[in-house]
Design an enzyme around this catalytic site. Structure first.
Site, PDB file in Angstrom:
ATOM      1  N   ILE A   1      68.982  75.057  57.004  1.00 31.19           N
ATOM      2  CA  ILE A   1      67.791  74.770  57.814  1.00 31.19           C
ATOM      3  C   ILE A   1      68.194  74.421  59.253  1.00 31.19           C
ATOM      4  O   ILE A   1      69.232  73.801  59.482  1.00 31.19           O
ATOM      5  CB  ILE A   1      67.003  73.589  57.203  1.00 31.19           C
ATOM      6  CG1 ILE A   1      66.767  73.792  55.705  1.00 31.19           C
ATOM      7  CG2 ILE A   1      65.685  73.357  57.931  1.00 31.19           C
ATOM      8  CD1 ILE A   1      65.975  75.019  55.355  1.00 31.19           C
ATOM      9  N   CYS A   2      67.339  74.783  60.185  1.00 27.22           N
ATOM     10  CA  CYS A   2      67.636  74.557  61.592  1.00 27.22           C
ATOM     11  C   CYS A   2      67.330  73.116  62.000  1.00 27.22           C
ATOM     12  O   CYS A   2      66.377  72.851  62.744  1.00 27.22           O
ATOM     13  CB  CYS A   2      66.854  75.535  62.442  1.00 27.22           C
ATOM     14  SG  CYS A   2      67.306  77.213  62.055  1.00 27.22           S
ATOM     15  N   GLU A   3      68.113  72.206  61.438  1.00 27.05           N
ATOM     16  CA  GLU A   3      68.025  70.775  61.744  1.00 27.05           C
ATOM     17  C   GLU A   3      69.416  70.216  61.510  1.00 27.05           C
ATOM     18  O   GLU A   3      70.016  70.482  60.458  1.00 27.05           O
ATOM     19  CB  GLU A   3      67.088  70.042  60.760  1.00 27.05           C
ATOM     20  CG  GLU A   3      65.642  70.444  60.786  1.00 27.05           C
ATOM     21  CD  GLU A   3      64.884  69.941  61.991  1.00 27.05           C
ATOM     22  OE1 GLU A   3      65.337  68.974  62.645  1.00 27.05           O
ATOM     23  OE2 GLU A   3      63.838  70.528  62.274  1.00 27.05           O
TER      24      GLU A   3
ATOM     25  N   ASN B   1      60.628  76.430  57.737  1.00 22.54           N
ATOM     26  CA  ASN B   1      61.344  77.671  58.088  1.00 22.54           C
ATOM     27  C   ASN B   1      60.765  78.844  57.273  1.00 22.54           C
ATOM     28  O   ASN B   1      61.403  79.868  57.118  1.00 22.54           O
ATOM     29  CB  ASN B   1      62.855  77.574  57.852  1.00 22.54           C
ATOM     30  CG  ASN B   1      63.591  76.646  58.824  1.00 22.54           C
ATOM     31  OD1 ASN B   1      64.802  76.641  58.870  1.00 22.54           O
ATOM     32  ND2 ASN B   1      62.885  75.857  59.610  1.00 22.54           N
TER      33      ASN B   1
END
Ligand SMILES: *Cc1c(COP(=O)(O)O)cnc(C)c1O
Length: 382
Positions: free
Chosen positions: A331-333, A370
């Site tokens: 995930i983009c975190e 996402n």
């Protein structure tokens, strides 16, 4: 838990939640047996895991349901729980949810504020019915657990404070569509220090005594849930010590003749039977650390990111010498990290990874952030 290494998941797409129903049955059998010793009623807290096969198991053992939303009430009813076995807690019950509970004629609303009492009374009056209510009281006992899962301190949003009780009793006399049947407590979750429950018993006794002095004999005592599990060595402690837990209440809680004692267990019943199964997508070698990038992330299991929770991570595919990895999701975190500096056998792309003790507060907290697909659940009973 079954030996996860022996499973043939060659052709099974990941990530998925894996549930060992055999272990679930053993766990529930023991909890049921230890509670039955003292005539205690157990309500399963649906919010820990509300999958139908899990609910069916709980229901078969005669457990009631502890719900915290209108949809949980519907899910409990749809899976065979009787309305008379359902308790409904929550600090922010909406009018629509209260109506669902009134229509179903549930056993008890666990009420968390003065205003909530007034609203339930009003809605019950509109439906020409009477709601059975218990007061959720904040006993100001420190659960010694993570601050996000402590609920029984005065600074927490949950429950009615003891100094409000005289006002509440006066109000209850005027609210003619409420029937006051008992008191309720739930001081937090993942409680591993059993002394905390001893303190809870002492407070419940004091509070009950106060009610008796005001002329109220309470039919029901609900002491909530919160019993913790071993996230570090799940293989050694697959089943929580229900015997020790219930024995504390038997020893310390002052139960009046005819009084019924209720518990609301979630995590302790389902956490160990579940694992999140994932595959390694990439290994990224750095100068300071290596990353194992999984195809599961915070969208499938958010506990490590939300509460800094520890989960045991195993590589089921490799027997190579050990190395250290930060095990992260896709995930983009930056917070999408299951754990740092995890020692695993040397890990490669496509290795199967098990994140253990994921049966409670795992799948129920999944999101599709996402725009990810919801991971499936696979059940095994052999
Ligand atoms: C979450 C919750 C429970 C269950 O807690 P566990 O720690 O999973 O046992 C019980 N009662 C109430 C009111 C809850 O909100």
């Amino acid at each position: 838990m079954l030996n996860l290494k022996n499973q043939n998941w060659e052709n099974t797409p990941t990530p998925f939640y894996y549930y060992d129903l055999e272990l679930l049955n053993q766990t529930v059998t023991l909890a049921h047996q230890e509670a039955a010793r003292y005539g205690y009623h157990v309500h399963y807290a649906l919010k820990a895991n509300s999958n139908a096969p899990i609910l069916k198991t709980m229901q078969q053992y005669g457990f009631g349901a502890d719900c915290v939303s209108g949809n949980e009430i519907k899910q409990a009813l749809a899976n065979g729980f009787g309305a008379d076995q359902i308790v409904f807690a929550g600090v922010g019950k909406s009018d629509a949810e209260i109506k669902i509970a009134l229509d179903a004629d549930i056993f008890c609303f666990n009420c968390e504020s003065v205003q909530e009492l007034e609203i339930i009374n009003e809605l019950a009056a509109q439906q020409n019915t009477t709601a059975w209510i218990a007061l959720r009281i904040n006993p100001n006992v420190n659960a010694n657990t993570h601050k996000y899962i402590t609920t029984g301190l005065e600074e927490n949003k949950f429950g009615i404070n003891t100094w409000e009780l005289p006002e509440v009793l006066t109000l209850l006399n005027q609210l003619t569509h409420l029937e006051f049947i008992g008191i309720h407590f739930h001081i937090g979750s993942q409680i591993t220090d059993l002394q905390v429950f001893e303190q809870l018993c002492v407070r419940v006794n004091e509070i009950q005594q106060w009610f008796r002095e005001q002329g109220f004999n309470l039919k029901h005592l609900n002491v909530g849930g919160g019993l913790g599990v071993d996230y570090y060595t799940p293989e050694n402690n697959a089943i929580p010590d229900f015997a020790a837990y219930f024995a504390i209440f038997n020893r310390l809680l002052e139960v009046q003749p005819g009084q019924v004692v209720h518990f609301e267990l979630g995590r302790a019943l389902v956490a160990q039977c579940g694992a999140l199964i994932s595959r390694v997508l990439y290994i990224k070698k750095g100068q300071k650390k290596n990353f194992a990038i999984l195809d599961a992330g915070m969208t499938e299991l958010i506990r490590p990111m939300l509460y800094q929770a520890h989960h045991k991570i195993e590589n089921l595919s490799s027997n190579l010498p050990e190395q250290t990895y930060d095990v992260v999701g896709p995930i983009c975190e930056s917070s999408d990290c299951f754990a740092q500096n995890v020692v695993l056998p040397e890990t490669h792309r496509h290795d199967v990874i098990a994140i253990r003790t994921a049966g409670a507060y795992g799948e129920v907290m999944a999101s599709n952030y996402n725009l990810r697909e919801k991971a499936t659940a696979i059940y095994s009973s052999n």
